[in-house]
Every structure is written in C-alpha cells, then in structure tokens.
Design a protein around this motif. Structure first.
Motif, PDB file in Angstrom:
ATOM      1  N   VAL A   1     -31.897 -43.586  -3.108  1.00 16.78           N
ATOM      2  CA  VAL A   1     -33.268 -43.073  -3.158  1.00 16.78           C
ATOM      3  C   VAL A   1     -33.347 -41.716  -2.451  1.00 16.78           C
ATOM      4  N   GLU A   2     -32.651 -41.604  -1.337  1.00 17.82           N
ATOM      5  CA  GLU A   2     -32.636 -40.324  -0.625  1.00 17.82           C
ATOM      6  C   GLU A   2     -32.051 -39.224  -1.519  1.00 17.82           C
ATOM      7  N   ILE A   3     -30.978 -39.559  -2.214  1.00 15.62           N
ATOM      8  CA  ILE A   3     -30.367 -38.561  -3.098  1.00 15.62           C
ATOM      9  C   ILE A   3     -31.330 -38.212  -4.224  1.00 15.62           C
ATOM     10  N   LEU A   4     -31.987 -39.250  -4.785  1.00 17.08           N
ATOM     11  CA  LEU A   4     -32.955 -39.010  -5.859  1.00 17.08           C
ATOM     12  C   LEU A   4     -34.099 -38.126  -5.382  1.00 17.08           C
ATOM     13  N   LYS A   5     -34.535 -38.378  -4.148  1.00 16.91           N
ATOM     14  CA  LYS A   5     -35.603 -37.555  -3.579  1.00 16.91           C
ATOM     15  C   LYS A   5     -35.205 -36.085  -3.598  1.00 16.91           C
ATOM     16  N   ALA A   6     -33.975 -35.836  -3.163  1.00 16.69           N
ATOM     17  CA  ALA A   6     -33.491 -34.452  -3.108  1.00 16.69           C
ATOM     18  C   ALA A   6     -33.411 -33.862  -4.520  1.00 16.69           C
ATOM     19  N   LEU A   7     -32.889 -34.666  -5.460  1.00 17.46           N
ATOM     20  CA  LEU A   7     -32.732 -34.151  -6.823  1.00 17.46           C
ATOM     21  C   LEU A   7     -34.094 -33.908  -7.479  1.00 17.46           C
ATOM     22  N   TYR A   8     -35.056 -34.793  -7.172  1.00 17.67           N
ATOM     23  CA  TYR A   8     -36.401 -34.640  -7.722  1.00 17.67           C
ATOM     24  C   TYR A   8     -37.034 -33.335  -7.238  1.00 17.67           C
ATOM     25  N   ARG A   9     -36.639 -32.926  -6.052  1.00 16.25           N
ATOM     26  CA  ARG A   9     -37.129 -31.650  -5.517  1.00 16.25           C
ATOM     27  C   ARG A   9     -36.254 -30.479  -5.973  1.00 16.25           C
ATOM     28  N   GLN A  10     -35.467 -30.756  -6.991  1.00 17.54           N
ATOM     29  CA  GLN A  10     -34.610 -29.763  -7.623  1.00 17.54           C
ATOM     30  C   GLN A  10     -33.607 -29.130  -6.665  1.00 17.54           C
ATOM     31  N   ALA A  11     -32.998 -29.962  -5.851  1.00 15.69           N
ATOM     32  CA  ALA A  11     -31.980 -29.456  -4.941  1.00 15.69           C
ATOM     33  C   ALA A  11     -30.737 -29.070  -5.736  1.00 15.69           C
ATOM     34  N   GLU A  12     -30.207 -27.909  -5.415  1.00 17.63           N
ATOM     35  CA  GLU A  12     -28.945 -27.483  -6.013  1.00 17.63           C
ATOM     36  C   GLU A  12     -27.814 -27.681  -5.016  1.00 17.63           C
ATOM     37  N   ILE A  13     -28.212 -27.744  -3.754  1.00 16.35           N
ATOM     38  CA  ILE A  13     -27.230 -27.914  -2.690  1.00 16.35           C
ATOM     39  C   ILE A  13     -27.608 -29.184  -1.932  1.00 16.35           C
ATOM     40  N   LEU A  14     -26.671 -30.140  -1.890  1.00 17.86           N
ATOM     41  CA  LEU A  14     -26.973 -31.425  -1.266  1.00 17.86           C
ATOM     42  C   LEU A  14     -26.123 -31.582  -0.010  1.00 17.86           C
ATOM     43  N   ILE A  15     -26.787 -31.843   1.110  1.00 15.17           N
ATOM     44  CA  ILE A  15     -26.047 -32.045   2.355  1.00 15.17           C
ATOM     45  C   ILE A  15     -26.132 -33.519   2.712  1.00 15.17           C
ATOM     46  N   LEU A  16     -24.992 -34.159   2.930  1.00 12.67           N
ATOM     47  CA  LEU A  16     -24.974 -35.567   3.323  1.00 12.67           C
ATOM     48  C   LEU A  16     -24.337 -35.700   4.697  1.00 12.67           C
ATOM     49  N   ASP A  17     -25.088 -36.329   5.611  1.00  9.22           N
ATOM     50  CA  ASP A  17     -24.623 -36.468   6.988  1.00  9.22           C
ATOM     51  C   ASP A  17     -24.081 -37.884   7.183  1.00  9.22           C
ATOM     52  N   GLU A  18     -22.798 -38.009   7.396  1.00 12.67           N
ATOM     53  CA  GLU A  18     -22.136 -39.310   7.607  1.00 12.67           C
ATOM     54  C   GLU A  18     -22.650 -40.361   6.624  1.00 12.67           C
ATOM     55  N   PRO A  19     -22.511 -40.108   5.320  1.00  9.41           N
ATOM     56  CA  PRO A  19     -23.173 -40.989   4.351  1.00  9.41           C
ATOM     57  C   PRO A  19     -22.552 -42.374   4.226  1.00  9.41           C
ATOM     58  N   THR A  20     -21.315 -42.561   4.645  1.00  4.74           N
ATOM     59  CA  THR A  20     -20.675 -43.854   4.383  1.00  4.74           C
ATOM     60  C   THR A  20     -20.691 -44.787   5.576  1.00  4.74           C
ATOM     61  N   GLY A  21     -21.308 -44.333   6.672  1.00  2.77           N
ATOM     62  CA  GLY A  21     -21.311 -45.147   7.892  1.00  2.77           C
ATOM     63  C   GLY A  21     -21.860 -46.541   7.683  1.00  2.77           C
ATOM     64  N   VAL A  22     -22.839 -46.688   6.781  1.00  5.00           N
ATOM     65  CA  VAL A  22     -23.508 -47.976   6.615  1.00  5.00           C
ATOM     66  C   VAL A  22     -23.120 -48.666   5.316  1.00  5.00           C
ATOM     67  N   LEU A  23     -22.126 -48.140   4.606  1.00  3.71           N
ATOM     68  CA  LEU A  23     -21.803 -48.683   3.282  1.00  3.71           C
ATOM     69  C   LEU A  23     -20.555 -49.545   3.305  1.00  3.71           C
ATOM     70  N   THR A  24     -20.493 -50.496   2.362  1.00  6.06           N
ATOM     71  CA  THR A  24     -19.245 -51.217   2.157  1.00  6.06           C
ATOM     72  C   THR A  24     -18.297 -50.281   1.414  1.00  6.06           C
ATOM     73  N   PRO A  25     -16.994 -50.584   1.447  1.00  9.81           N
ATOM     74  CA  PRO A  25     -16.059 -49.720   0.720  1.00  9.81           C
ATOM     75  C   PRO A  25     -16.440 -49.560  -0.750  1.00  9.81           C
ATOM     76  N   ALA A  26     -16.929 -50.644  -1.377  1.00  7.90           N
ATOM     77  CA  ALA A  26     -17.292 -50.534  -2.796  1.00  7.90           C
ATOM     78  C   ALA A  26     -18.485 -49.595  -2.969  1.00  7.90           C
ATOM     79  N   GLU A  27     -19.463 -49.725  -2.085  1.00  5.99           N
ATOM     80  CA  GLU A  27     -20.630 -48.842  -2.164  1.00  5.99           C
ATOM     81  C   GLU A  27     -20.220 -47.389  -1.928  1.00  5.99           C
ATOM     82  N   ALA A  28     -19.297 -47.202  -1.003  1.00 10.70           N
ATOM     83  CA  ALA A  28     -18.826 -45.846  -0.720  1.00 10.70           C
ATOM     84  C   ALA A  28     -18.149 -45.262  -1.962  1.00 10.70           C
TER      85      ALA A  28
END
Lengths: 523, 365
Positions: free
Chosen positions: A161-188
């Motif tokens: 949803v966070e990524i979608l929010k950024a894309l909906y705002r027409q982001a061309e540059i996406l910054i992700l801060d430690e995105p996999t800290g809370v994910l399972t390996p499959a989700e990552a």
C-alpha cells in the motif's frame, strides 16, 4: 527528458538524482559530511552503512524532512529545492518508510487518496484511485484488496500500500528504507520482483538497507556510507559481501560465526503446553512445548509478531500464561505475585529484551543506573538499610564497561547518548555478568553495527561454552542459522517445527515461517 | 554530548523566562495606564524591603515548598498530582485533631505528632486516587481534581459540625493550647539579637520545609525506592521488565506526595492560625504545580521557585495596597503570566538557547 531509450539505459542514462556536497549537522554530530552521489535513471541504487552512518538523515533531506546545511540537490538534472515533503512529492520522489505511515482504520483506497483528494467529496477520487490501483496491480504484481482495512492486512501487504501510495502520486523515484526488516523471505522475494518490475518501467529506486545479501541480489550500483561520509560507490557486479562489509566498517570483518559443536548438559528449561491470551482476547501462544539443555543455543525463528515476544515475556516474568515451565527441575509461577522479573532473576534467568530502548534500558538514566536495572534489590548495591551505594555501583559499572568494550566508557553518560551497539553492550554486560543458568536474548543484534555484532555473538557463544542455556529469538535468519545449535520456527503462536541448523536452509525455514508445512509436521 | 551546560539548563533558562514574563506583565500594567517600573518597585519593596515583608515572603514560600515537593515526587513517577490543594486541606484536619485532642505541654512534643497527623491525613487523601489509578485505571488527574472539591466540602462539614468551636459563629475550631504554639521567626531570632518583625507569620515550619526538601533529594537520588520511582516514571514498560510493580510505585509515590502536601498545615494551621479555619490552603496546592514545573522537579530548584512565588504573592498584596488602580485580578494576571512563561512556554526559550550553545561550541571546536 529523452532518456528512455531502451538501448542505452545502463551506461548513458541521465541522472535521476544528483546530490552535490550535502552536509548536515545535529549539534556537535556531523550526520552528513560533504556527500555527493549520482543515481542514474532506471536503476536500483543501494545505500548501505551501519546504524548512525547517516543513511536516514540523507534520505530525510531528500524527502524534505531536514534542511541540509550545505549542498545542492538536482532532480533530473535540474537544481531543486526540497523544503518539505510536498515539494519532494511534486518532484516525483516517493518514500516508503521503515515504519509505515498508514491510517490503521482506513481502507486501502482511503489511505491511497489521503492528502491528494480531488475535491471536497470523496466519491470521484475513490473511483479514480480504484481504477489506477487495478492497473498498477496488473502491471507490477502489486495486488491488494482496495476495500480492505489496513489493520486487517499483513505487513507485506501494508508495504505494498505504501508503494501504491507513492505510485499514485506519480513518483518516478522510489526510496525504500529497510524494506525487508518485517518481511518473510517469500514476501521479500515478492517485493524484489515488484522492484524489478518498476525498474523495467524506467522508475528509479533507492534501497537503504544493512543487509549485504539484498544489496548483492537486487541493486545495480551500491554506495557505502560510513560515519556520515559517502566512502565509495561501486557497481554491484564488481564487489562482494566481504568487500562491502570492510568498506562499511573500515576494517576486515568476520561475517561467519566461528563456533564449535555444542556440548549439551542437563535439562535447564522445560516448557509444556504454554498458552497466552492477551488483553484483546487474542491467543498469542497456542500450546507451546519445548525443552532445552545447558550448553546449547536454541534459536527461535519467525517473522516478528508470531508469539516470540510473548514467549520471552512469559519466561521473563511479565506476561501471565497457563501451562507449565520448569527451570532446573523446579516449576515457576506463571501468574500471581511470584511471577515477576524479580523472582525470575532470583531463579537464575537473565533477560536481554527484544527492544532495549523500550524495556532493557531507561534512556534517561545514566549508564551506572542502567547497569543495576532489575538487580537493584541486590544487597551488594545497598550502603545500608536506607541508602544505595551509588559510588560502588559506578565503580562496578566502570569495570563492566571495560570488559564489554562499551564506548565511551563513562558511567555518568545517559543511555540515550550511546550508540545502539553500545546500548546493547550495556544490557548484555548487565545480564551476562549475573552468571545466569538461562539467558533469554531477543534480537541480540537489532540496530547494532557490524563491528559490535561480531563482539556480541562471541560473548553469547562464550556463555554457551561455559555451560549455560541460551534461548535466542531473532528475526534475522542469518543470525539464527549461524548461532543456533537447534532451531525452532514459530508461526501464529505455534511451533511449526524444529530443525538442525546444519541440515536446513533459509528457504526451508522461510516456508515454515510463513506457516507452510510440506511434511505435515506437528509440534 | 549534552546540548548545553547544566548551569544554563538550571539557571539561565528560568532567568530568561522570568525576564520575558516581567516584560509581558509590564505591558499589561502599561496598558492600564500605570508605570510598570513602579509596580516592580512596589513588589520588590513589599516582599523584601522589610523584615515584615521578608517574613511574609518566606511564610508563603514555606507553603510552596511543601506543595512543590509534593507535585515533584509524584511527577518523578509521571503521576500528575493536581490534588495538593485537597490533600493539604485534609492534612489540616489531621494536624488539628492531634493538636486539639491533647493539651500539649510543649511545642517540641506537639510538633512530631502534628506532623504525623498532617502527613497521614494528607497521604490518606492521596491514597484513594492512587488506588483508583493503580488498580482501576481511573486517571489520576481527574480523580485528584475531584478530590479537591470533596476535601473542601469535607472541611466545611467538619468545621460546621463536630470540630466547630461552639463559642463562635464562625466555621472554625477553638484555638490550640499554648503548648502547641510554634516559635515564630521573631521568637527564634531574638536570642541572637536579631530584630525580626513581630507581625510576620514566618515560623519554625520554614526549617521543616527545607529539611523536607533535603529528604526528598535523598529519597529520589539515593534510595532504592527513589530509583524505582524514577525508573517507573521514565518508562513503565521497562519498569515492568525489571519487575518493578506499577501498583506499588504508584501508591507509594502518591502517599509520599500527599504527606508532603498535608504538611503545609504545619505552617498555616499550627504555625500561623493556631486553629483550623476554612480555605486556609488559599491555592497553595495549585501554585505548587507551577513551583515544581519551574524547579524542574528538583528540590533545590523547588526551593528557589518557591521563594520567587513567595515574593510574587507577598509583592502582589503590597501592589494592591500601593496602586489602587491595580485590582486583585490584575495581580493574578501577573502571577499567571509568570507561570505561563516559566512553565508552559519553556520550549520557546529552550530551543533557541540550545541552538546558541551548539553554535558556540562548534565555533570553539
């Protein structure tokens, strides 16, 4: 903007973001020192560095949260001022924070349009967002139910949803801060697929992480930060994890843990049919049973929030439970007045909690005050019936700080003024030096710099070799695999299975962490 | 590591706050057509210009030390005890009952028992909100405020009932015996050849308040209970991890807090009125909140802040007397401005001063 030619994207592409000479100081601390970096359009650019190296500060400057003391920002080759996050969004920058900024009791759609509604009535915006979301989902594998409430979504979906929010705002540059800290390996893995898809569409992605493996797996270029400076930028294909670690820390680092086989002794801990129902009547632990012996490290793997925290709290004495727990053959109270931290410590259980800032330390207390925290009833810290022996505590603290290499070794410094690694060393010094029979350790190296990780792992192994039982909860699979003598995987308050670390791998553990049992194993 | 030196934190910032408060108060005085410098002159002269003025200033300060310490002890456990007013009122009942029950032969005998009576009564009044907070989760701010009203009603009920002196029409007790008379500053200083105003209410209780300030300092920073109170106050979750009982700390901190507030009665009821009257607390319980805030919950700072508020109270009364155009409400406005600037608007001054020190440090480096 005629840079979208397919052939020359790698080498000749124009820069999406260029920073020149960015500096930022917080008081006496120079968080960013003359940082210059050039991120090419249509690439995935990794930024690694230890905690406190200045990664987050740099990104906050880019997103308009902080104002740089000096330096210039160029977006698509054009000099741009970013005084606030509105300006950043207007410049096409989207940010996915480590801690999501979503309204829990709003739906996905409502979150996506929040702040960019087209008018006073929501109907049109919602319809438009629904269409956009459908097409984005198709394009990038970003599937989320637009009408689901955020609080009902898994962490991985919330991130989408966070990524979608950024894309909906027409982001061309996406910054992700430690995105996999809370994910399972499959989700990552899924996230990485999404990121590759975005890259193929010409978006630029900046990935901030401290995990070398991710850098190697997905980035095109990687920049290393150390002590506020950008020390080097290299092509990912031309480097190795060892090389990057060395650049991060500034010296050679041992990435693997050197450890001899365990030599288990008598049974120290026996847990039977442990159940926890929390205040919201949610079952957090559903009949957990296991035992562990002296001289071994039992690693508990799992995505955070699957009952590991409650397990540590029950054993640490501040969460009521039913079932039975025996320590050294004697059962301990799980409810009532004899179920608290004090009585657990008296039974030889020491506890390094998962969150040192929220539980393990009082951030406003000085190091010496923290060094007796939980053990303040010990007669050796009292001068007489009425007064504490502050001077003696300080002297003892000084010795412990020396033995655990806490820097700076000043007992009168407040805990909040130490780095994460040194805070953790204070907690470890306090708990390990009590010579416990059973040490509970939650996230031993979360937010700790690589140099200190090596030290902390060594100390824990030393304790094991002295014949102590160590129960280690960690969300870092690498840590679980390299430190444990046995591994238990938890999912949804249950034990999904036990594995021998020498005979398993991240993939197998990852599946168990996601609740998948291909062998139908019951715990 | 610290953003600024300790002296700046403890003295410079309160001082700047105070100057700003005086400027704002000066503008108010100017607005009603009086000369602010005259007003300041009258306030300072009235509070410090004579032994009588000093006597009143220190008498009020004594009250504020007790209530300030009460607020501070609770605040170290992150409990906002707004109930100092009521606890002090009930403390007065405790002291009065002890002093009326026995025909005391000498004040040195009467005082320890009166202290016990006042402290226990004050603590008991704080115990109920403390219990409700610890066991039932009723917010202590709400309950202590409510208990102020109940205390006022209780005091009125008792003074019109069983404690009433039948010889008068007023809602008050009979006078305590001569053996319960606390030495005044005039009596204490006379043997040293120091001439101190006979009319000023300053009495032995001032020394008691200073002793309490010292004891609170020992409690907070040198005892295990103080350690646990501070740990609980800073971080409840961590306290739980350490095995510190939230119920125990909440109740103990509030008992101590209530006892300190109750001891205000020693100064007013035993030391000055020598009988129990209605509304003897006169808002000192609320001023204690501002005193603790300005004194940063440190006993030393509280003594200094209490002295300042003692000056303001006494100076305010003088101002009423000397400048007829200034009404009682006007004095309240001036006092409120000082509370506003020293307490509520602390960060307005703190942040720029911090930045200044950081810049200075950088230049020196």
């Amino acid at each position: 903007m005629n840079t979208e030619t397919k052939s020359g994207r790698q080498e000749t592409a124009a820069s999406a973001i260029e920073l020149r000479g960015i500096s930022k100081a917080f008081g006496p601390v120079q968080a960013n020192k003359d940082i210059s970096i050039n991120v090419k359009k249509g690439t995935i650019h990794g930024i690694i560095g230890e905690n406190g190296a200045g990664k987050s500060t740099l990104m906050s400057i880019l997103y308009g949260f902080y104002k740089a003391d000096a330096g210039e920002i160029f977006i698509n080759g054009k000099k741009t001022d970013i005084p606030d996050s509105q300006a950043a969004i207007a410049a096409g920058i989207g940010m996915v924070f480590q801690h999501f900024k979503l309204v829990e009791n709003f739906t996905v759609l409502e979150n996506v349009i929040l702040g960019v509604e087209d008018g006073p009535l929501l109907k049109d915006s919602l319809t438009k967002a629904r269409e956009t979301l459908t097409s984005l989902a198709k394009e990038y594998e970003l599937h989320v139910d637009p009408d689901a409430l955020i609080e009902d979504l898994s962490v991985g979906h919330q991130q989408r949803v966070e990524i979608l929010k950024a894309l909906y705002r027409q982001a061309e540059i996406l910054i992700l801060d430690e995105p996999t800290g809370v994910l399972t390996p499959a989700e990552a893995d899924h996230l990485f697929r999404i990121l590759r898809g975005l890259k193929d569409q010409g978006k630029t992605i900046i990935l901030i992480t401290h995990k070398l493996r991710e850098i190697m797996e997905i980035t095109d270029t990687v920049s290393v930060m150390r002590r506020g400076e950008m020390t080097s930028t290299v092509k990912t294909a031309e480097t190795s994890p060892e090389d990057l670690a060395e650049r991060m820390v500034g010296r050679k680092v041992l990435l693997r843990v050197d450890k001899t086989p365990a030599n288990p002794g008598k049974t120290v801990l026996e847990v039977k049919d442990l159940r926890v129902v929390d205040e919201d009547k949610i079952e957090r632990l559903r009949s957990i049973s296991f035992s562990m012996r002296a001289g071994e490290i039992l690693g508990i793997a799992g995505v955070s929030g699957n009952g590991q925290t409650q397990l540590l709290e029950v054993l640490g004495g501040y969460q009521n439970a039913t079932g039975s727990v025996m320590v050294n053959g004697q059962s301990i109270d799980l409810t009532g007045t004899h179920s608290d931290g004090q009585s657990r410590r008296a039974r030889g259980i020491s506890h390094v909690p998962e969150d040192r800032q929220a539980e393990g330390l009082i951030m406003e207390f000085m190091a010496w005050e923290n060094m007796i925290f939980g053990y303040h009833h010990d007669p050796k810290y009292q001068k007489n019936r009425w007064l504490m022996d502050n001077a003696a505590i300080r002297t003892e603290t000084e010795a412990k700080m020396e033995r655990f290499d806490v820097r700076p070794p000043n007992p009168r410094l407040q805990a909040k003024n130490f780095s994460g690694g040194n805070q953790q060393k204070i907690v470890l010094a306090r708990e390990i030096e009590r010579d416990p029979d059973l040490l509970l350790v939650g996230q031993p190296t979360r937010g700790v710099d690589i140099g200190a990780i090596e030290f902390i792992h060594k100390r824990i192994l030393e304790l094991r070799d002295e014949g102590k039982a160590i129960l280690m909860v960690s969300v870092e699979l690498e840590e679980i695999l390299s430190m444990s003598d046995r591994i238990i995987v938890m999912f949804d308050g249950r034990i999904m299975g036990e594995r021998d670390p020498t005979k398993t791998n991240e993939r197998e553990l990852g599946l168990l962490m996601a609740g998948v049992t291909d062998e139908g194993e019951a715990a | 590591m610290d953003k600024m030196p300790k002296w700046a934190d403890l003295f410079l910032i309160p001082f700047i706050n105070l100057i700003l408060a005086f400027v704002a108060a000066g503008l108010v005085v100017l607005a009603i057509g009086e000369n602010p410098l005259d007003a300041i002159y009258f306030m300072i002269k009235g509070s410090l210009g004579s032994t009588s003025g000093i006597g009143y200033t220190l008498y009020y300060a004594t009250n504020y030390i007790f209530t300030g310490l009460a607020v501070a002890v609770a605040f170290h456990a992150r409990l906002f005890n707004i109930g100092g007013e009521g606890q002090a009122a009930v403390g007065g009942v405790g002291a009065a009952v002890v002093l009326l029950a026995v025909d005391w032969p000498h004040w040195t005998l009467a005082l320890p028992f009166a202290i016990l009576g006042a402290a226990i009564a004050g603590a008991a009044w704080a115990a109920i909100p403390a219990y409700l907070q610890a066991k039932r989760g009723s917010h202590i701010v709400i309950t202590t405020i409510m208990f102020n009203f109940i205390a006022a009603a209780l005091l009125g009920f008792l003074l019109n009932g069983i404690l009433k002196n039948p010889a008068t029409q007023n809602a008050e007790t009979r006078n305590f015996g001569a053996g319960a008379h606390l030495p005044t500053a005039h009596e204490m200083l006379a043997p040293f050849g120091i001439e101190f105003s006979k009319s000023a209410p300053l009495n032995f209780s001032f020394l008691l308040a200073i002793a309490c300030a010292f004891l609170v300092w020992v409690l907070i920073w040198h005892t295990r209970l103080g350690y646990q109170i501070r740990a609980f106050g800073h971080n409840e979750g961590a306290a739980k991890y350490a095995g510190i009982s939230s119920v125990r700390i909440t109740i103990l901190a509030m008992l101590i807090s209530g006892a300190l507030a109750g001891m205000l009665a020693i100064n007013v009821v035993m030391g000055e009125q020598e009988r129990l009257i209605k509304e003897f607390v006169e808002g000192a319980g609320f001023v204690g909140i501002a005193v603790a805030l300005m004194g940063r919950s440190h006993p030393f700072g509280i003594v200094l802040a209490a002295l300042l508020f003692g000056m303001l109270t006494q100076g305010g009364f003088e101002l009423l007397w000397e400048m007829p155009t200034i009404s009682r409400e006007m004095v309240l406005v001036i006092q409120a401005l000082i509370i506003l600037f020293t307490g509520a608007l602390d960060h307005m001054v703190r942040d720029p001063v911090e930045r200044l020190f950081i810049r200075m440090k950088k230049r020196a480096a």
